[in-house]
Design an enzyme around this catalytic site. Sequence first.
Site, short mmCIF file in Angstrom:
data_model
loop_
_atom_site.label_atom_id
_atom_site.label_comp_id
_atom_site.label_asym_id
_atom_site.label_seq_id
_atom_site.Cartn_x
_atom_site.Cartn_y
_atom_site.Cartn_z
N ASP A 13 -5.71 9.07 -43.41
CA ASP A 13 -4.81 9.85 -42.56
C ASP A 13 -4.55 11.17 -43.29
O ASP A 13 -4.90 11.32 -44.47
CB ASP A 13 -3.49 9.09 -42.36
CG ASP A 13 -2.47 9.88 -41.56
OD1 ASP A 13 -2.80 10.33 -40.45
OD2 ASP A 13 -1.33 10.10 -42.04
N SER A 14 -3.91 12.09 -42.59
CA SER A 14 -3.56 13.35 -43.23
C SER A 14 -2.45 13.17 -44.26
O SER A 14 -2.16 14.10 -45.00
CB SER A 14 -3.10 14.34 -42.15
OG SER A 14 -2.03 13.76 -41.42
N GLY A 46 -2.56 18.29 -37.63
CA GLY A 46 -2.26 18.52 -36.20
C GLY A 46 -2.20 19.96 -35.78
O GLY A 46 -2.22 20.27 -34.58
N CYS A 76 -5.31 8.14 -37.97
CA CYS A 76 -4.73 9.45 -37.65
C CYS A 76 -5.26 9.82 -36.27
O CYS A 76 -6.48 9.87 -36.07
CB CYS A 76 -5.18 10.47 -38.68
SG CYS A 76 -4.70 12.17 -38.33
N THR A 78 -5.02 12.67 -34.77
CA THR A 78 -5.61 14.00 -34.76
C THR A 78 -7.06 13.94 -35.25
O THR A 78 -7.95 14.56 -34.66
CB THR A 78 -4.76 14.94 -35.66
OG1 THR A 78 -3.41 14.88 -35.20
CG2 THR A 78 -5.26 16.35 -35.61
N GLU A 155 8.81 13.29 -41.54
CA GLU A 155 8.54 13.59 -42.96
C GLU A 155 9.84 13.88 -43.71
O GLU A 155 9.91 13.67 -44.92
CB GLU A 155 7.60 14.80 -43.07
CG GLU A 155 6.19 14.53 -42.60
CD GLU A 155 5.31 13.86 -43.66
OE1 GLU A 155 5.45 14.19 -44.83
OE2 GLU A 155 4.48 13.01 -43.27
N CYS A 187 0.27 9.49 -32.07
CA CYS A 187 0.32 10.06 -33.42
C CYS A 187 0.88 8.97 -34.31
O CYS A 187 1.86 8.30 -33.94
CB CYS A 187 1.25 11.29 -33.45
SG CYS A 187 1.59 11.88 -35.12
N HIS A 189 2.60 9.03 -36.89
CA HIS A 189 3.96 9.22 -37.40
C HIS A 189 5.02 8.71 -36.41
O HIS A 189 6.13 8.38 -36.81
CB HIS A 189 4.24 10.71 -37.62
CG HIS A 189 3.82 11.23 -38.95
ND1 HIS A 189 2.50 11.41 -39.29
CD2 HIS A 189 4.55 11.62 -40.04
CE1 HIS A 189 2.44 11.90 -40.52
NE2 HIS A 189 3.66 12.03 -40.99
#
Length: 283
Positions: A13-14, A46, A76, A78, A155, A187, A189
């Site tokens: 993932d990012s 993203g 992820c 994205t 975050e 997403c 997150h």
Amino acid sequence: MASSSVKTIGLFDSGLGGLTVLRELQHALPEQRFAYLGDNARFPYGTKSPETIVRYSRECAEFLMQRDVGVIVVACNTASAAALAVLESELPVPVIGTVEPAARAALAATRSGKVGVLGTNATVASAVYENALKKLNPSVKVVSQACPLFVPLVEAGMFDGEIVDKVIELYLAPLKAEGVDTVILGCTHYPLLLSPIKRYLGDAVQVVECSKAMLEDVIKALAQANGRPSSDVPSTSYFVTDAVGQFNQLAALFLGHGGVHASKVELAISSPSGKPHLRAASS
Ligand code: DGL
């Protein structure tokens, strides 16, 4: 000693978001060995162009391929939106993305045939969910919404409260007005905002989490890779490209458990047009 049929599941993932996918997999496959890579030095994906996301995704996959992975999970949305087809065509192992499983789950859940999709700017701009949903059911109505403020909120550890509610209303009001009865959290997150999102949407709206929708596909792919759970080394290795301490701390919130000790790694960087050498992991 690890048998050659013991295969690690590699996820990338990012940064932190993919941990919501790892959490589900750790729960479903407690004896499985995982390698998780969070490319947090280049977070967020993203806001990047498709070309850049493809290049980053190739480099992440190349890193995981060096760790005896039998399956790669693109944890992820994205990266799944921009790079899944490229990775599938280049990698010698099964690659599981977020989009198709979540689209299938949404179509199984909807009664009205109106599905909402939430994602990063890049995911929504790619129309990947809309295309996947319409391919499976051409008559479905899709309402997509980019939610660029959700990731920074998560975050920052803001999972609920007045500000979160206001941002949720900003993004979800148009979906509510359209009468969607199913919403895809497109997403990795966003599951951290599940409670306030559900509260805003109400009980009549189903919320689809990619992490849950992907489980079956990952388990099938593992069997296809001839992998079996390993009771001798049922551990997870965590790798990041930056900020180890911060990752370890926030990872506990995403995973619901502590004990994360990530290693900082350098990825093999390819030229903007080139691709890193992808090879089968040695067993
Ligand atoms: N985890 C990413 C996703 O699922 C969002 C974070 C980012 O923009 O890199 O799309």
